[in-house]
Scaffold this active site. Structure first.
Site, PDB file in Angstrom:
ATOM      1  N   SER A 220       0.864  -1.176   0.000  1.00  0.00           N
ATOM      2  CA  SER A 220       0.000   0.000   0.000  1.00  0.00           C
ATOM      3  C   SER A 220       0.898   1.223   0.000  1.00  0.00           C
ATOM      4  O   SER A 220       2.121   1.110   0.011  1.00  0.00           O
ATOM      5  CB  SER A 220      -0.875   0.011   1.256  1.00  0.00           C
ATOM      6  OG  SER A 220      -0.062   0.313   2.376  1.00  0.00           O
ATOM      7  N   LYS A 221       0.270   2.373   0.000  1.00  0.00           N
ATOM      8  CA  LYS A 221       1.031   3.628   0.009  1.00  0.00           C
ATOM      9  C   LYS A 221       2.005   3.683   1.181  1.00  0.00           C
ATOM     10  O   LYS A 221       3.012   4.363   1.127  1.00  0.00           O
ATOM     11  CB  LYS A 221       0.065   4.806   0.145  1.00  0.00           C
ATOM     12  CG  LYS A 221      -0.530   5.220  -1.180  1.00  0.00           C
ATOM     13  CD  LYS A 221      -1.103   6.633  -1.059  1.00  0.00           C
ATOM     14  CE  LYS A 221      -1.999   6.955  -2.225  1.00  0.00           C
ATOM     15  NZ  LYS A 221      -3.409   6.982  -1.936  1.00  0.00           N
ATOM     16  N   ARG A 222       1.677   3.008   2.274  1.00  0.00           N
ATOM     17  CA  ARG A 222       2.507   3.116   3.472  1.00  0.00           C
ATOM     18  C   ARG A 222       3.821   2.344   3.374  1.00  0.00           C
ATOM     19  O   ARG A 222       4.817   2.751   3.956  1.00  0.00           O
ATOM     20  CB  ARG A 222       1.746   2.610   4.705  1.00  0.00           C
ATOM     21  CG  ARG A 222       0.686   3.560   5.224  1.00  0.00           C
ATOM     22  CD  ARG A 222      -0.126   2.899   6.308  1.00  0.00           C
ATOM     23  NE  ARG A 222      -0.876   1.748   5.790  1.00  0.00           N
ATOM     24  CZ  ARG A 222      -0.510   0.480   5.907  1.00  0.00           C
ATOM     25  NH1 ARG A 222       0.591   0.162   6.569  1.00  0.00           N
ATOM     26  NH2 ARG A 222      -1.227  -0.486   5.395  1.00  0.00           N
TER      27      ARG A 222
END
Ligand code: GLU
Ligand code: ZN
Length: 484
Positions: A256-258
């Site tokens: 994910s973006k994280r």
């Protein structure tokens, strides 16, 4: 005759397509191509607040850029269109009505507050939360009362008792007990369809035979199968499912973006080539059967079978993607390399696009082809050729100003000024003689300061070739200005 294989890629572009979407698209594409079937591209845009025209246009462009051409869908059309769900709303309404008439679905008048209160009670008594079937068999009086109160119903699908059982082509036999699959909403009170209705209706009407998609959608499958059945599909007519393993980030949680870069637009801007992205994503959950990692799209099509897709999660590895990208860059002809590099150079205004500049770039590319892993690196690598004066970063400025460096550069100037033939071979032997033999320096200490003075950076294409490309006059001027 075996029926023609029809796969579909059905994103809801609420932003740029991400790594997971593209891995799904790629597998659907490869499976269709391998089997001589068809790939349908369908845009699931019933949520028009989150799926915008711009995201749709970008999704279409991204697939084209990657070379994942589709047989039916936006721009190409097809027998079962339109392929934008927002243009098919009347079809979903018609089917929801049919389900009501057949008794497969019913009107549910419960308000959000009532549902929430009952869910709370379920939680308190440790029951599985979910719709409790309250409106399954309302009397005409109850219905009139609700209508008199001004309530507008949603349409809910009735889940019969029992279970849904199917063979996932990757995970094997999967069973969902219906006590954990409550009656679900097909259509909101305002008449807009939910995902489960639209996706299933379209799969049937578009004659989809194989659904390859992310594992996150596995739990929606029994609801989807329920809709297929209500539309009259027999068990042997249901599409086959293949749920692809999750793609994990470096920390072993879902990518994910994280924990990683997810947007394909980002990879494109960095200079990952489409064939490298496809090659790498193909290896996320699938393998060609041996340790081979560098494959072409043609080989992917030849070798792609669902049996070779793994059910365990795949880890996204940027280093491996970079290695593959480097291999693909080295495989380019100089003309292809030039075509792919120019947009980066133009965007960063390294060149304006004049014929003379392009000739310089063409000459410079062979000397950097071995050295870059992302196309974007052509910008810092080649900028020194097109500036009037080099600019140093702090570290390079400090280095070039050291007394030892000044001595090296002055010696280089003397050695080079008499050269009549300005070729990389001549430059190299003159500098070796003066700096390594003459001053007794190690190559690093001999050529480092010269490199910085000429290119502005300690990272550059090979030094002697760079100086040849830059020409004698400009090279000498840069050396001289570094010792002034
Ligand atoms: N539109 C759904 C999504 O993007 C995928 C639908 C499907 O593949 O079944 O999550
Ligand atoms: Zn209800």
């Amino acid at each position: 005759m075996a029926r023609e294989i029809r796969t579909r890629f059905a994103p809801s572009p609420t932003g740029d397509l991400h790594v997971g979407n593209i891995r799904t698209a790629l597998f659907d594409w490869a499976y269709a191509r391998h089997t001589g079937g068809k790939l349908i591209f369908r845009i699931e845009d019933t949520d028009r607040e989150r799926v915008t025209d711009e995201y749709i246009a970008r999704a279409i462009e991204t697939l084209k850029w990657l070379g994942l051409e589709w047989d039916e869908g936006p721009e190409v059309g097809g027998e079962f269109g339109p392929y934008l769900q927002s243009q098919r709303l009347d079809i979903y309404t018609k089917w929801a009505k049919t389900f009501l008439e057949n008794g497969d679905a019913y009107n549910c008048y419960c308000s959000t507050e009532e549902l929430e209160a009952r869910r709370e009670a379920q939680r308190a008594s440790n029951q599985a939360p979910g719709y409790d079937g309250k409106c399954r068999s309302l009397t005409p009086e109850e219905v009139s009362k609700f209508l008199a109160e001004g309530r507008k119903p949603v349409i809910r699908m009735r889940m019969p008792d029992g279970e849904t059982r199917f063979t996932d082509l990757i995970r094997g036999e999967v069973v969902f007990e219906h006590k954990y699959v409550p009656d679900f909403v097909l259509m909101r009170a305002d008449g807009s369809p939910l995902y489960t209705l639209a996706v299933a209706v379209d799969d049937v009407l578009m004659k989809v035979t194989h659904i390859l998609r992310g594992e996150d959608l596995l739990s929606s499958t029994p609801r989807q199968i329920r809709v297929y059945q209500a539309m009259g599909l027999a068990t042997d007519e249901l599409p086959a499912f293949a749920h692809l393993p999750f793609v994990m980030g470096t920390d072993n949680t879902k990518l994910s973006k994280r924990n990683g870069e997810v947007s394909i637009a980002w990879y494109r801007e960095e200079g990952f080539l489409p064939e490298a992205i496809c090659n790498y994503l193909a290896l996320l959950g699938w393998s060609p059967g041996d340790d081979k990692e560098n494959i072409t799209m043609k080989e992917l099509v030849e070798l792609f079978t669902i049996e070779r897709v793994n059910s365990s999660p795949a880890r996204f590895d940027m280093k491996k993607l970079e290695a593959i990208n480097g291999d693909k860059i080295r495989a380019l002809t100089i003309d292809e390399f030039l075509t792919r590099a120019l947009p980066f150079l133009l965007k960063e205004q390294v060149v304006k696009g004049e014929e003379s500049e392009i000739e310089v770039v063409r000459k410079a590319l062979p000397i950097i082809q071995e050295r870059i892993a992302r196309m974007k690196e052509v910008v810092p690598m080649l900028r020194f050729l097109f500036v009037n004066e080099v600019t140093f970063d702090d570290e390079s400025a400090a280095k070039v100003n050291e007394a030892d460096s000044k001595k090296v550069i002055s010696t280089a100037i003397e050695a080079l000024s008499g050269l009549s033939l300005w070729s990389h071979g001549e430059i190299e032997s003159a500098l070796r003689k003066a700096l390594i033999e003459g001053l007794g320096l190690k190559p690093r200490n001999a050529f480092g300061p010269v490199r910085i003075a000429v290119t502005g950076s300690h990272i550059s294409p090979p030094l002697f070739e760079s100086m040849e490309l830059l020409g004698k006059e400009r090279s000498m001027a840069r050396l001289e200005s570094a010792v002034r």
